[in-house]
Scaffold this active site. Structure first.
Site, PDB file in Angstrom:
ATOM      1  N   HIS A   1       0.738  -1.248   0.049  1.00  0.00           N
ATOM      2  CA  HIS A   1      -0.002   0.186  -0.052  1.00  0.00           C
ATOM      3  C   HIS A   1       0.773   1.208  -0.115  1.00  0.00           C
ATOM      4  O   HIS A   1       2.143   1.135   0.099  1.00  0.00           O
ATOM      5  CB  HIS A   1      -0.975  -0.044   1.269  1.00  0.00           C
ATOM      6  CG  HIS A   1      -2.250  -0.632   0.889  1.00  0.00           C
ATOM      7  ND1 HIS A   1      -3.173  -0.446   0.023  1.00  0.00           N
ATOM      8  CD2 HIS A   1      -2.742  -1.901   1.511  1.00  0.00           C
ATOM      9  CE1 HIS A   1      -4.259  -1.186   0.035  1.00  0.00           C
ATOM     10  NE2 HIS A   1      -3.893  -1.924   0.954  1.00  0.00           N
ATOM     11  N   ASP A  22       0.082   6.887  -3.528  1.00  0.00           N
ATOM     12  CA  ASP A  22      -1.178   6.489  -4.315  1.00  0.00           C
ATOM     13  C   ASP A  22      -1.710   7.735  -5.360  1.00  0.00           C
ATOM     14  O   ASP A  22      -1.863   7.467  -6.247  1.00  0.00           O
ATOM     15  CB  ASP A  22      -2.364   6.053  -3.451  1.00  0.00           C
ATOM     16  CG  ASP A  22      -2.353   4.528  -2.872  1.00  0.00           C
ATOM     17  OD1 ASP A  22      -1.133   4.130  -3.106  1.00  0.00           O
ATOM     18  OD2 ASP A  22      -2.987   4.230  -2.265  1.00  0.00           O
TER      19      ASP A  22
END
Length: 400
Positions: free
Chosen positions: A130, A160
């Site tokens: 992540h 992200d």
């Protein structure tokens, strides 16, 4: 509406940077069709659909991508697409029959956008991860934080959304422009680690020049300098200062009624602790609102530190219409601004069901073809993992 009007994108539903890439393109006028999963799957943070704002501005259909008929339908749609977005681990779309070779054989002009954390190649390509992991590897996370403290986690903005979504959107637009000249599509391999590394280019330059200390909180841009930090006010609120240039710093010292000689030279690191303590004491003498009245709009490079509740109500954002309300949910407006082809007015997140198929496929397939696919029973209802309720009071806020 929007500079990308006429561009068509297929989005294989995922989480985080993939949906944000699709949102960015849709905000700018592209027609984006999201292909949702039918089977239940745990994806990201659960929330009701109306609050999954990255899904705004596009229609959706629900398909079982393990069904050969569903793959056939996606291939039919790809014939009409300029681009496609997928965010699976490397090799997954190939096993489904939707890999780059198959899709480009069907549509040689297709731009095939691939979003992964670690990239399509490399020792970690197939590992789970992540945002926090990707920015940790890049060097960015180690540099963010205060002196003597552990690294600070900067939401999911650096990895992200900055290193991932922004770079994939830019890459796809570049490839679509090139395809219009060459007639040939290509694969865009957007790895979040690559984007996160790219975002640190300037800092790597300072590091190579010996101008960036390894210790966190010891440099100009990481809270080390007294003139580039946040300070608490008498009321408990915070303000930010970014007076890097000497004339801006001089103005700050004057407005805070401080003695420049006692503070020491602006860029003498030995004097920074003393200067920072003096600046901190000065800001403690008034409330945040009082400092806003005194310093906002001046050349000291000042802004209050606002919460997500406060930011949409700030006069500057109201004046620029930086936030909008869609279906009762306040959210950021599309950016950037265009003088001749303004971005579309956002619509709320749309789910996928058998009842929405006609609207979703309008402009993609002719009505007889849509009816034929309906008879084959490929369309299902989206299995929204976001159905778990979130207290509406904490998730929704309207602008006063």
């Amino acid at each position: 509406m929007g500079p990308l009007a006429g561009i068509k994108i297929i989005e294989l539903a995922g989480i985080g940077p993939g949906p944000m890439t699709a949102m960015l393109l849709a905000d700018l006028g592209a027609t984006v069709l999201r292909v949702e999963r039918q089977e239940p799957v745990e994806l990201g943070v659960k929330r009701p659909l109306e609050f999954n704002l990255l899904l705004r501005n596009r229609q959706a259909i629900a398909l079982d991508l393990k069904d050969p008929a569903a793959i056939e339908l996606v291939m039919d749609l790809i014939e009409h697409a300029d681009g496609m977005i997928e965010g699976f681990r490397p090799g997954v779309t190939e096993r489904l029959g939707l890999g780059p070779d198959a899709c480009l054989a069907r549509n040689p002009r297709l731009v095939y956008g691939r979003m992964t954390g670690w990239g399509q190649t490399g020792p970690l390509a197939h590992a789970a991860g992540h945002d926090i992991n990707y920015i940790a590897m890049s060097g960015a996370l180690n540099a963010i934080g205060r002196k003597g403290q552990p690294p600070s986690v900067p939401l999911a903005l650096v990895g992200d959304f900055g290193g991932g979504a922004m770079f994939l959107a830019m890459g796809m637009l570049a490839a679509i422009i090139e395809a219009r000249n060459s007639g040939k599509g290509q694969v865009v391999d957007a790895a979040i680690v690559d984007g996160a590394v790219a975002l640190t280019t300037a800092i790597y330059g300072l590091h190579a020049a010996g101008l960036w200390d390894r210790e966190r909180g010891s440099n100009v841009l990481d809270s080390g300098a007294p003139y580039y930090d946040v300070y608490q006010c008498k009321c408990g609120g915070y303000v930010s200062i970014g007076a890097i240039e000497s004339r801006f710093y001089g103005d700050l010292v004057k407005r805070l009624d401080l003695d420049a000689a006692e503070l020491g030279d602006q860029n003498d690191k030995a004097s920074w602790p003393r200067a920072k303590a003096a600046v901190a004491r000065a800001f403690q003498t008034r409330s945040r609102d009082e400092w806003c009245a005194e310093l906002e709009g001046t050349d000291v490079c000042f802004a209050p530190v606002l919460s997500f509740d406060e930011a949409p109500r700030h006069p500057h954002f109201i004046g620029r219409e930086s936030f909008i309300e869609v279906d009762g949910v306040v959210q950021p407006a599309p950016a950037p601004r265009f003088s001749r082809t303004p971005s579309v007015t956002p619509t709320g997140p749309q789910g996928a069901s058998a009842a929405t198929v006609d609207n979703a496929l309008a402009g993609w397939l002719e009505a007889p073809a849509v009816r034929a696919w309906k008879r084959r029973g490929v369309f299902g209802t989206q299995a929204m993992q976001a159905s778990d309720p979130v207290p509406v009071k904490s998730a929704r806020h309207k602008q006063d």
